[in-house]
Design a protein around this motif. Structure first.
Motif, PDB file in Angstrom:
ATOM      1  N   MET A   1      34.503  47.098  36.886  1.00  0.00           N
ATOM      2  CA  MET A   1      34.584  46.516  35.244  1.00  0.00           C
ATOM      3  C   MET A   1      33.124  45.473  35.395  1.00  0.00           C
ATOM      4  O   MET A   1      32.827  44.405  36.260  1.00  0.00           O
ATOM      5  CB  MET A   1      36.024  45.556  34.779  1.00  0.00           C
ATOM      6  N   ASN A   2      32.183  45.336  34.634  1.00  0.00           N
ATOM      7  CA  ASN A   2      30.997  44.445  34.059  1.00  0.00           C
ATOM      8  C   ASN A   2      31.478  43.266  33.681  1.00  0.00           C
ATOM      9  O   ASN A   2      32.482  42.856  33.306  1.00  0.00           O
ATOM     10  CB  ASN A   2      30.251  45.311  33.066  1.00  0.00           C
ATOM     11  N   LYS A   3      30.916  41.910  35.079  1.00  0.00           N
ATOM     12  CA  LYS A   3      30.795  40.883  34.699  1.00  0.00           C
ATOM     13  C   LYS A   3      31.018  39.893  33.844  1.00  0.00           C
ATOM     14  O   LYS A   3      31.405  39.069  33.186  1.00  0.00           O
ATOM     15  CB  LYS A   3      29.891  40.335  36.313  1.00  0.00           C
ATOM     16  N   LYS A   4      29.538  40.725  32.712  1.00  0.00           N
ATOM     17  CA  LYS A   4      29.192  39.764  31.800  1.00  0.00           C
ATOM     18  C   LYS A   4      30.687  40.607  31.013  1.00  0.00           C
ATOM     19  O   LYS A   4      31.103  39.638  29.841  1.00  0.00           O
ATOM     20  CB  LYS A   4      28.245  40.303  31.001  1.00  0.00           C
ATOM     21  N   LEU A   5      31.515  41.599  30.456  1.00  0.00           N
ATOM     22  CA  LEU A   5      32.278  42.129  29.774  1.00  0.00           C
ATOM     23  C   LEU A   5      33.674  41.239  30.260  1.00  0.00           C
ATOM     24  O   LEU A   5      33.824  40.698  29.157  1.00  0.00           O
ATOM     25  CB  LEU A   5      32.500  43.303  29.887  1.00  0.00           C
ATOM     26  N   LEU A  61      39.132  36.134  44.025  1.00  0.00           N
ATOM     27  CA  LEU A  61      38.806  35.680  42.741  1.00  0.00           C
ATOM     28  C   LEU A  61      41.166  36.517  42.233  1.00  0.00           C
ATOM     29  O   LEU A  61      40.884  37.041  42.100  1.00  0.00           O
ATOM     30  CB  LEU A  61      38.471  35.926  42.092  1.00  0.00           C
ATOM     31  N   GLY A  62      41.074  35.120  41.401  1.00  0.00           N
ATOM     32  CA  GLY A  62      42.661  35.123  41.230  1.00  0.00           C
ATOM     33  C   GLY A  62      42.934  34.522  39.845  1.00  0.00           C
ATOM     34  O   GLY A  62      42.068  33.478  39.213  1.00  0.00           O
ATOM     35  N   VAL A 105      46.682  38.185  38.599  1.00  0.00           N
ATOM     36  CA  VAL A 105      45.997  39.558  39.329  1.00  0.00           C
ATOM     37  C   VAL A 105      44.675  38.401  39.897  1.00  0.00           C
ATOM     38  O   VAL A 105      43.769  37.795  39.972  1.00  0.00           O
ATOM     39  CB  VAL A 105      45.188  39.637  37.634  1.00  0.00           C
ATOM     40  N   GLU A 106      45.308  38.923  40.927  1.00  0.00           N
ATOM     41  CA  GLU A 106      44.295  38.972  42.383  1.00  0.00           C
ATOM     42  C   GLU A 106      43.094  39.942  42.807  1.00  0.00           C
ATOM     43  O   GLU A 106      43.799  40.710  43.233  1.00  0.00           O
ATOM     44  CB  GLU A 106      44.600  38.306  43.474  1.00  0.00           C
ATOM     45  N   SER A 107      42.294  39.501  43.149  1.00  0.00           N
ATOM     46  CA  SER A 107      41.148  40.104  43.567  1.00  0.00           C
ATOM     47  C   SER A 107      40.147  40.292  44.967  1.00  0.00           C
ATOM     48  O   SER A 107      40.162  38.779  44.995  1.00  0.00           O
ATOM     49  CB  SER A 107      39.975  41.235  42.662  1.00  0.00           C
ATOM     50  N   ARG A 108      40.179  41.188  45.521  1.00  0.00           N
ATOM     51  CA  ARG A 108      39.395  40.777  46.359  1.00  0.00           C
ATOM     52  C   ARG A 108      37.728  40.815  46.444  1.00  0.00           C
ATOM     53  O   ARG A 108      37.460  41.324  45.732  1.00  0.00           O
ATOM     54  CB  ARG A 108      39.221  41.763  47.826  1.00  0.00           C
ATOM     55  N   VAL A 109      37.008  39.768  46.119  1.00  0.00           N
ATOM     56  CA  VAL A 109      35.506  40.004  46.722  1.00  0.00           C
ATOM     57  C   VAL A 109      34.732  40.110  47.247  1.00  0.00           C
ATOM     58  O   VAL A 109      35.559  39.640  48.851  1.00  0.00           O
ATOM     59  CB  VAL A 109      35.131  38.151  45.117  1.00  0.00           C
ATOM     60  N   GLY A 120      37.220  46.348  44.748  1.00  0.00           N
ATOM     61  CA  GLY A 120      38.340  46.743  42.585  1.00  0.00           C
ATOM     62  C   GLY A 120      38.840  45.220  42.559  1.00  0.00           C
ATOM     63  O   GLY A 120      38.552  44.764  42.663  1.00  0.00           O
ATOM     64  N   PHE A 121      39.990  45.940  40.909  1.00  0.00           N
ATOM     65  CA  PHE A 121      40.394  44.904  40.354  1.00  0.00           C
ATOM     66  C   PHE A 121      41.550  44.750  40.771  1.00  0.00           C
ATOM     67  O   PHE A 121      42.129  45.568  40.680  1.00  0.00           O
ATOM     68  CB  PHE A 121      39.601  44.879  39.078  1.00  0.00           C
ATOM     69  N   GLY A 122      42.412  43.582  40.649  1.00  0.00           N
ATOM     70  CA  GLY A 122      43.598  43.724  41.295  1.00  0.00           C
ATOM     71  C   GLY A 122      44.096  44.148  42.494  1.00  0.00           C
ATOM     72  O   GLY A 122      44.897  44.966  42.825  1.00  0.00           O
ATOM     73  N   THR A 123      43.085  43.948  43.502  1.00  0.00           N
ATOM     74  CA  THR A 123      43.152  44.843  44.842  1.00  0.00           C
ATOM     75  C   THR A 123      44.370  43.898  46.079  1.00  0.00           C
ATOM     76  O   THR A 123      44.988  44.573  47.127  1.00  0.00           O
ATOM     77  CB  THR A 123      42.012  44.920  45.914  1.00  0.00           C
ATOM     78  N   ARG A 124      44.673  43.167  45.328  1.00  0.00           N
ATOM     79  CA  ARG A 124      45.377  42.019  45.811  1.00  0.00           C
ATOM     80  C   ARG A 124      46.785  41.389  45.331  1.00  0.00           C
ATOM     81  O   ARG A 124      46.773  42.537  44.307  1.00  0.00           O
ATOM     82  CB  ARG A 124      44.529  40.180  46.750  1.00  0.00           C
ATOM     83  N   ASP A 125      47.366  40.816  45.616  1.00  0.00           N
ATOM     84  CA  ASP A 125      49.265  40.810  44.772  1.00  0.00           C
ATOM     85  C   ASP A 125      49.118  40.368  43.337  1.00  0.00           C
ATOM     86  O   ASP A 125      47.854  39.579  42.904  1.00  0.00           O
ATOM     87  CB  ASP A 125      49.617  38.996  45.328  1.00  0.00           C
ATOM     88  N   THR A 126      49.539  41.449  42.906  1.00  0.00           N
ATOM     89  CA  THR A 126      48.946  41.453  41.424  1.00  0.00           C
ATOM     90  C   THR A 126      50.636  41.320  40.591  1.00  0.00           C
ATOM     91  O   THR A 126      50.661  42.878  41.058  1.00  0.00           O
ATOM     92  CB  THR A 126      48.083  42.116  40.907  1.00  0.00           C
TER      93      THR A 126
END
Length: 365
Positions: free
Chosen positions: A1-5, A62-63, A80-84, A93-99
């Motif tokens: 997903m676009n970071k600005k959005l 990032l969560g 919602v936690e994501s790997r960066v 992707g988004f929500g790739t960790r504990d979500t």
């Protein structure tokens, strides 16, 4: 997903909607010199690792999380936690960790559903306190190789009674793939965890099992882990022992060495199909000690992989010994400098030793 959005969407939310949302994360990365089988650096003509410099992410994340008070001691909870990746590698992707979404009560604990950590991944790993990449042996990544997240999962966590607590996780198999015998499989995952913590002492046990493992090539079946130790008064001591019983060698410790062991059995007259549906049992122990003085905490870790057992017979020279020496320097409450050196000696004839050095920075927010 676009970071600005994402930023615009968050900015557009009313203050009331944002009041119970917490943004958190960790940025972790550093320089590594790796000579390992799991490194992405090219191997030589014989498949042996070659050393080289790398700038690697150390599992940054990032969560977003929050809750709503539903009254009578009941809350709705979500995360919602994501790997960066700070090294410029592709996003995972988004929500790739504990979500998850769930409910929590004052007296009965909490229940969640979504993508959730198994018990060792979230509640154990005291024997492996360091930071490193998946290409490094600067931490006990082989000992913790099954510590992961489970899709399509439900997890219950109990409250704590006099230092005791427990958790139970069930992962649904939505694929229901066709097995080796042509029948439909059910690879559901079950995990039970028990814990006791008091006055710095801790003891934890985890049991996990995969369904239909004998009908799926390279599938694990039963997994036991025990961890115990002491973490107080500047002293850090942790002991771990685990036993994994699976079917097939699969990625036994890592794919390069797993291939070598597979080849040894195939040339010895055992077919790949027999290997895939036969029991392989591994046993490992790990020890870690550390002591904090001022802002410095040095650690020393040792892990031992015993020779595997294949259908009741010992697989000679299939074990390993690993040593890790590390130092953590707390620059502040949220920022650390971390360095480590790791060495793995394989018993397998023809396998090279593995070595890693790392130096990096960790920041939490």
């Amino acid at each position: 997903m676009n970071k600005k959005l994402i930023a615009l969407a968050l900015a557009a939310l009313p203050a009331a909607a944002m009041a119970d949302v917490t943004i958190y994360g960790q940025i972790r990365g550093g320089y590594e010199y790796n000579k390992t089988y799991s490194s992405t650096l090219s191997k030589d003509a014989n498949g042996k690792p070659q050393g080289g410099s790398e700038i690697n992410d150390w599992t940054s994340r990032l969560g977003f999380k929050g809750n709503e008070d539903l009254g009578n001691g009941l809350k709705a909870i979500w995360q919602v936690e994501s790997r960066v990746n700070v090294d410029g590698s592709n996003s995972t992707g988004f929500g790739t960790r504990d979500t998850f979404v769930g409910l929590a009560g004052d007296g009965w604990g909490q229940i969640r559903l979504g993508r959730l950590s198994n018990y060792p991944n979230l509640d154990m790993e005291q024997v492996d306190p360091g930071y490193y990449s998946g290409q490094s042996v600067g931490g006990l990544g082989m000992f913790t190789r099954l510590d992961d997240r489970v899709n399509n999962a439900v997890r219950y966590d109990s409250p704590t009674w006099y230092g005791f607590s427990y958790a139970a996780l069930w992962g649904v198999d939505e694929a229901r793939a066709v097995g080796l015998d042509g029948a439909r499989t059910n690879r559901q995952f079950v995990n039970i965890g028990l814990s006791y913590e008091n006055a710095g002492y801790f003891g934890k046990y985890s049991y996990a099992s995969w369904g239909d493992a004998s009908n799926v090539a390279g599938s694990n079946k039963d997994w036991h882990r025990l961890e115990a130790g002491y973490n107080a008064n500047n002293i850090y001591l942790a002991f771990g022992y685990q036993q994994i019983q699976g079917y097939g060698f699969g990625s036994y410790y890592n794919s390069a060495l797993g291939t070598k062991i597979n080849a040894g059995y195939i040339t010895g007259g055992v077919s790949q199909a027999v290997i895939d549906t036969s029991k392989l049992k591994t046993k490992e122990l790990a020890l870690t000690g550390g002591y904090t003085f001022g802002a410095f905490t040095p650690y020393f870790s040792y892990a031992k992989g015993y020779d595997a057992n294949f259908n009741g017979s010992t697989v000679n020279n299939s074990g390993y010994d690993q040593y890790v020496l590390s130092l953590d320097y707390a620059v502040s409450k949220r920022t650390e400098v971390y360095t480590s050196y790791g060495h793995v000696k394989w018993k397998l004839p023809g396998a090279d030793n593995e070595n890693s050095f790392g130096l990096g920075l960790i920041h939490r927010f």
